[in-house]
Structures are given as structure tokens and as C-alpha cells.
Design a protein around this motif. Structure first.
Motif, PDB file in Angstrom:
ATOM      1  N   ASP A  14       0.817  -1.223   0.000  1.00 51.80           N
ATOM      2  CA  ASP A  14       0.000   0.000   0.000  1.00 51.80           C
ATOM      3  C   ASP A  14       0.847   1.267   0.000  1.00 51.80           C
ATOM      4  N   ALA A  15       1.922   1.284   0.772  1.00 56.61           N
ATOM      5  CA  ALA A  15       2.734   2.500   0.886  1.00 56.61           C
ATOM      6  C   ALA A  15       3.333   2.898  -0.456  1.00 56.61           C
ATOM      7  N   SER A  16       3.895   1.951  -1.179  1.00 55.23           N
ATOM      8  CA  SER A  16       4.489   2.296  -2.476  1.00 55.23           C
ATOM      9  C   SER A  16       3.412   2.651  -3.494  1.00 55.23           C
ATOM     10  N   GLU A  18       0.434   4.095  -2.812  1.00 60.29           N
ATOM     11  CA  GLU A  18      -0.057   5.436  -2.476  1.00 60.29           C
ATOM     12  C   GLU A  18       0.955   6.513  -2.873  1.00 60.29           C
ATOM     13  N   ALA A  19       2.243   6.258  -2.630  1.00 62.17           N
ATOM     14  CA  ALA A  19       3.275   7.232  -2.978  1.00 62.17           C
ATOM     15  C   ALA A  19       3.349   7.437  -4.488  1.00 62.17           C
TER      16      ALA A  19
END
Length: 118
Positions: A14-16, A18-19
Motif C-alpha cells: 500500500d505504501a508504495s 499510495e506514494a
């Protein structure tokens, strides 16, 4: 009717996802990025069958912005060889397609685009 593309890619988490989505919108390389629910991918990589949980992205852009969008994905994606597949939109709501074109139109300040994410 403006030409529009839907570009597909998958991120490892999710973090990559979203970024990357935020970066593409910030740079006006995409009008909208849908960050989907995680999915299971099965593929062959370096002569081995692999499975991975990935977060798919549906990226709406135009052919004019595709080269820059692809470069931004490659520069900011954690995979050695990310999936980047562009599919032309054959038909769509004219107002929506106009909006995608307007949101991704090159801006006068595009020359000073932000550097890749660290």
C-alpha cells in the motif's frame, strides 16, 4: 473526443502504491489513479514460478503524457521490471474524457518537475 489511456501497474504494498499515485497526480501525469485492493499474482520470474500479493493501480492519462508517466513509474517503482501496460479507451463519457485531458495537459511549470522519490 480526446484520446485517453488506462495504464496498469502493480506495487508490492500500500505504501508504495499510495506514494506512486500521489506523485503521478502531483506531476499531472495522471488525472486519476485508482489504488485497488490487494490481489494475488502468479508469474514466472528468472525460471521460477512466483506468487506475490500486489496492489494494482489503474492510471488514467493521455498519449501525450504517456512517455513521462512511464519514466516516472520506472524511476519510482520498487520492482526491477514493473508491469506497465497501456490500454486505449475506445469509448467513454465525453465529459470524463475531457476532464482527463484537461487534468493531464502539460503546464508551463512542467520544466521544473520534482525529482524521483527517495
Amino acid at each position: 473526443m480526446p484520446e485517453v489511456l488506462v495504464v496498469l501497474t502493480n506495487c508490492p504494498d500500500d505504501a508504495s502504491a499510495e506514494a506512486l499515485a500521489a506523485l503521478l497526480i502531483e506531476r499531472r501525469l495522471a488525472a486519476c489513479v485508482n489504488v485497488l485492493a490487494p490481489c494475488r499474482s502468479v508469474y514466472r520470474w528468472q525460471d521460477r514460478i512466483e506468487t506475490a500479493t500486489e496492489v494494482p493501480l489503474l492510471i488514467k492519462t493521455t498519449p501525450v503524457r504517456y512517455v513521462e508517466l512511464e519514466a516516472a513509474i520506472r524511476a519510482n517503482h520498487p520492482y526491477e521490471l514493473p508491469e506497465i501496460v497501456a490500454v486505449p479507451v475506445m469509448r467513454g463519457l465525453p465529459g470524463y474524457l475531457d476532464w482527463v485531458a484537461a487534468e493531464t495537459a502539460p503546464q508551463p511549470d512542467d520544466e521544473g518537475a520534482a525529482p524521483p522519490l527517495a
